[in-house]
Design a protein around this motif. Structure first.
Motif, PDB file in Angstrom:
ATOM      1  N   ARG A 161       0.854  -1.185   0.000  1.00 32.01           N
ATOM      2  CA  ARG A 161       0.000   0.000   0.000  1.00 32.01           C
ATOM      3  C   ARG A 161       0.890   1.234   0.000  1.00 32.01           C
ATOM      4  N   VAL A 162       0.457   2.287  -0.717  1.00 33.05           N
ATOM      5  CA  VAL A 162       1.155   3.574  -0.704  1.00 33.05           C
ATOM      6  C   VAL A 162       0.289   4.563   0.053  1.00 33.05           C
ATOM      7  N   GLN A 163       0.888   5.237   1.032  1.00 31.19           N
ATOM      8  CA  GLN A 163       0.195   6.291   1.763  1.00 31.19           C
ATOM      9  C   GLN A 163       0.987   7.591   1.617  1.00 31.19           C
ATOM     10  N   THR A 164       0.276   8.698   1.415  1.00 28.80           N
ATOM     11  CA  THR A 164       0.939   9.980   1.190  1.00 28.80           C
ATOM     12  C   THR A 164       0.558  10.989   2.268  1.00 28.80           C
ATOM     13  N   ALA A 165       1.542  11.780   2.689  1.00 30.82           N
ATOM     14  CA  ALA A 165       1.298  12.812   3.697  1.00 30.82           C
ATOM     15  C   ALA A 165       0.476  13.964   3.120  1.00 30.82           C
ATOM     16  N   LEU A 166       0.577  14.184   1.807  1.00 32.37           N
ATOM     17  CA  LEU A 166      -0.311  15.111   1.098  1.00 32.37           C
ATOM     18  C   LEU A 166      -1.352  14.273   0.384  1.00 32.37           C
ATOM     19  N   GLU A 167      -2.591  14.683   0.441  1.00 33.59           N
ATOM     20  CA  GLU A 167      -3.651  13.864  -0.145  1.00 33.59           C
ATOM     21  C   GLU A 167      -3.594  13.866  -1.678  1.00 33.59           C
ATOM     22  N   ILE A 168      -3.464  12.664  -2.237  1.00 33.67           N
ATOM     23  CA  ILE A 168      -3.521  12.461  -3.686  1.00 33.67           C
ATOM     24  C   ILE A 168      -4.392  11.215  -3.869  1.00 33.67           C
ATOM     25  N   ARG A 169      -5.657  11.337  -3.527  1.00 32.35           N
ATOM     26  CA  ARG A 169      -6.546  10.190  -3.373  1.00 32.35           C
ATOM     27  C   ARG A 169      -6.707   9.353  -4.641  1.00 32.35           C
ATOM     28  N   ALA A 170      -6.482   9.961  -5.789  1.00 28.64           N
ATOM     29  CA  ALA A 170      -6.667   9.216  -7.041  1.00 28.64           C
ATOM     30  C   ALA A 170      -5.626   8.113  -7.210  1.00 28.64           C
ATOM     31  N   ILE A 171      -4.493   8.243  -6.528  1.00 24.29           N
ATOM     32  CA  ILE A 171      -3.423   7.263  -6.752  1.00 24.29           C
ATOM     33  C   ILE A 171      -2.891   6.614  -5.474  1.00 24.29           C
ATOM     34  N   ALA A 172      -3.254   7.134  -4.300  1.00 30.35           N
ATOM     35  CA  ALA A 172      -2.727   6.575  -3.054  1.00 30.35           C
ATOM     36  C   ALA A 172      -3.632   6.926  -1.882  1.00 30.35           C
ATOM     37  N   GLU A 173      -3.498   6.168  -0.811  1.00 28.03           N
ATOM     38  CA  GLU A 173      -4.242   6.454   0.409  1.00 28.03           C
ATOM     39  C   GLU A 173      -3.615   7.654   1.127  1.00 28.03           C
ATOM     40  N   PRO A 174      -4.430   8.470   1.792  1.00 26.89           N
ATOM     41  CA  PRO A 174      -3.829   9.472   2.674  1.00 26.89           C
ATOM     42  C   PRO A 174      -3.221   8.764   3.881  1.00 26.89           C
ATOM     43  N   ALA A 201      -2.268   2.397   8.581  1.00 29.65           N
ATOM     44  CA  ALA A 201      -0.936   1.863   8.268  1.00 29.65           C
ATOM     45  C   ALA A 201      -0.614   0.690   9.177  1.00 29.65           C
ATOM     46  N   ASP A 202      -0.935   0.829  10.458  1.00 27.15           N
ATOM     47  CA  ASP A 202      -0.681  -0.250  11.416  1.00 27.15           C
ATOM     48  C   ASP A 202      -1.454  -1.509  11.031  1.00 27.15           C
ATOM     49  N   LYS A 203      -2.684  -1.344  10.597  1.00 23.44           N
ATOM     50  CA  LYS A 203      -3.508  -2.493  10.200  1.00 23.44           C
ATOM     51  C   LYS A 203      -2.910  -3.187   8.979  1.00 23.44           C
ATOM     52  N   HIS A 204      -2.455  -2.405   7.991  1.00 25.23           N
ATOM     53  CA  HIS A 204      -1.812  -2.984   6.808  1.00 25.23           C
ATOM     54  C   HIS A 204      -0.583  -3.798   7.206  1.00 25.23           C
ATOM     55  N   LEU A 205       0.241  -3.222   8.079  1.00 27.33           N
ATOM     56  CA  LEU A 205       1.475  -3.897   8.497  1.00 27.33           C
ATOM     57  C   LEU A 205       1.165  -5.207   9.217  1.00 27.33           C
ATOM     58  N   ARG A 206       0.155  -5.187  10.071  1.00 34.13           N
ATOM     59  CA  ARG A 206      -0.221  -6.394  10.815  1.00 34.13           C
ATOM     60  C   ARG A 206      -0.713  -7.490   9.875  1.00 34.13           C
ATOM     61  N   ARG A 207      -1.243  -7.078   8.740  1.00 35.74           N
ATOM     62  CA  ARG A 207      -1.751  -8.043   7.760  1.00 35.74           C
ATOM     63  C   ARG A 207      -0.675  -8.483   6.769  1.00 35.74           C
ATOM     64  N   VAL A 229       3.401  -4.476   2.930  1.00 37.05           N
ATOM     65  CA  VAL A 229       4.436  -3.455   3.014  1.00 37.05           C
ATOM     66  C   VAL A 229       3.775  -2.107   2.776  1.00 37.05           C
ATOM     67  N   VAL A 230       4.086  -1.118   3.614  1.00 41.28           N
ATOM     68  CA  VAL A 230       3.499   0.213   3.460  1.00 41.28           C
ATOM     69  C   VAL A 230       4.588   1.201   3.070  1.00 41.28           C
ATOM     70  N   LEU A 231       4.365   1.889   1.950  1.00 38.68           N
ATOM     71  CA  LEU A 231       5.281   2.928   1.476  1.00 38.68           C
ATOM     72  C   LEU A 231       4.721   4.281   1.875  1.00 38.68           C
ATOM     73  N   PHE A 232       5.516   5.051   2.607  1.00 44.55           N
ATOM     74  CA  PHE A 232       5.101   6.367   3.070  1.00 44.55           C
ATOM     75  C   PHE A 232       5.747   7.424   2.178  1.00 44.55           C
ATOM     76  N   ALA A 233       4.923   8.160   1.440  1.00 47.49           N
ATOM     77  CA  ALA A 233       5.435   9.154   0.489  1.00 47.49           C
ATOM     78  C   ALA A 233       5.127  10.575   0.961  1.00 47.49           C
ATOM     79  N   CYS A 234       5.719  11.535   0.306  1.00 44.80           N
ATOM     80  CA  CYS A 234       5.562  12.975   0.567  1.00 44.80           C
ATOM     81  C   CYS A 234       6.251  13.434   1.848  1.00 44.80           C
ATOM     82  N   GLY A 235       7.205  12.664   2.329  1.00 43.31           N
ATOM     83  CA  GLY A 235       7.917  13.074   3.538  1.00 43.31           C
ATOM     84  C   GLY A 235       6.975  13.266   4.708  1.00 43.31           C
ATOM     85  N   THR A 236       7.180  14.349   5.461  1.00 36.79           N
ATOM     86  CA  THR A 236       6.274  14.667   6.575  1.00 36.79           C
ATOM     87  C   THR A 236       5.051  15.428   6.096  1.00 36.79           C
ATOM     88  N   GLY A 237       5.080  15.855   4.834  1.00 38.58           N
ATOM     89  CA  GLY A 237       4.001  16.694   4.323  1.00 38.58           C
ATOM     90  C   GLY A 237       4.262  18.169   4.545  1.00 38.58           C
TER      91      GLY A 237
END
Length: 243
Positions: free
Chosen positions: A105-118, A124-130, A133-141
Motif C-alpha cells: 500500500r502507498v500512503q501519502t502525507a499530502l492527499e492524492i486520493r486518485a493514486i494513493a491512500e492518505p 498503516a498499522d492495520k496494513h502492516l499487521r496483515r 508493506v506500506v510505502l510512506f510518500a511525501c515526507g512529513t508533508g
C-alpha cells in the motif's frame, strides 16, 4: 546469517529508508529497475520471515528541493516538488514489489486520493499487521523537513523497533571516505557523538528525533540489497547509532 535467521528475525517491525539516489543505481538519475527488483526480492524474504516493513523513499534521484531549487525557486515550493518526487519513487517501488508477489500500500502525507491512500497511522498499522508493506510518500508533508526526518517520524508513529538506513555508503565514518583515505568507520556510535561531530548520518532534526524516541538507526550500503536481510537477521552490518 542463515543460522541467525533460523532462530528468528532480530526485529518484528522495521522502517526501511531508501534514498532516491540508491534507487537510481549507477545512473544517478531516474530509476534503475534492476536495483529495485533486487531490493524487492529481499523485502519479500523479510516479509516471509514475518517481519512487518514500512518504507520511506527519498526523491533525490529526481529532485532535491534544498539543493536543486536553491536561489531559483522559493524554498517551500521547491520542497513540495521534492515531495512529489517521492511519490513517483513510491509508486514505482510499489509496482515492482507487487510484481515480486508482495502485497503493498502507498500512503501519502499530502492527499492524492486518485493514486494513493492518505496517511492514517491506524490504517498503516492495520496494513502492516496483515503482512502488507506500506510505502510512506511525501515526507512529513511539510517543507523544511527531510525524508530522513519523515522516516524517523513514521518509525516512531508505527512503533518500529529499528530504522534501516540504506544508502550509497557502507557505514558512518569520522570523515568522508571518498576524500580521506584514513577515514575510520564506526561499528557503533551514540546519537550524542553524531551530533557533536556533525557526522553525516541524517540531518540534525532526524538524529535528535530518533534519539528522543530511542529508536536505533542502522546505516548500511544498499549496493548489496541482501544487507537488508542481514540486518533484520541480527548480523552486524554497517554502523548502528543508538543511545
Amino acid at each position: 546469517m542463515e543460522k541467525e535467521c533460523n532462530a528468528g528475525p532480530a526485529y518484528k517491525r522495521v522502517l526501511l529508508k531508501l534514498s532516491g539516489e540508491a534507487l537510481a543505481g549507477d545512473q544517478q538519475f531516474g530509476l534503475d529497475f534492476g536495483v529495485m527488483r533486487d531490493v524487492s526480492e529481499v523485502i519479500k524474504e523479510c516479509v516471509a520471515l514475518g517481519v512487518e516493513v514500512g518504507i520511506v523513499v527519498g526523491g533525490g534521484n529526481f529532485w532535491r528541493g534544498v539543493k536543486d531549487g536553491a536561489g531559483k525557486i522559493e524554498r517551500s515550493r521547491a520542497d513540495h516538488m521534492g515531495m512529489l518526487a517521492t511519490v513517483m519513487n513510491s509508486l514505482a517501488m510499489a509496482d515492482v514489489l507487487e510484481q515480486t508477489g508482495v502485497e503493498v500500500r502507498v500512503q501519502t502525507a499530502l492527499e492524492i486520493r486518485a493514486i494513493a491512500e492518505p496517511y492514517i497511522r491506524l490504517k498503516a498499522d492495520k496494513h502492516l499487521r496483515r503482512g502488507r508493506v506500506v510505502l510512506f510518500a511525501c515526507g512529513t508533508g511539510n517543507p523544511y523537513f527531510s525524508t530522513d526526518t519523515a522516516a524517523v517520524l513514521r518509525a516512531a508513529e508505527i512503533g518500529a523497533e529499528a530504522i534501516l538506513l540504506a544508502k550509497n555508503i557502507d557505514g558512518v565514518y569520522n570523515a568522508d571516505p571518498n576524500i580521506d583515505p584514513d577515514a575510520v568507520k564506526y561499528d557503533s556510535i551514540s546519537y550524542d557523538d553524531v551530533l557533536a561531530q556533525h557526522l553525516q548520518v541524517m540531518d540534525s532534526t532526524a538524529t535528535s528525533l530518533s534519539m528522543d524516541n530511542n529508536i536505533p538507526v542502522i546505516l548500511f550500503a544498499l549496493k548489496d540489497p541482501k544487507n537488508i536481510l542481514r540486518v533484520i537477521c541480527g548480523e552486524q552490518i554497517g554502523t548502528i547509532v543508538k543511545n
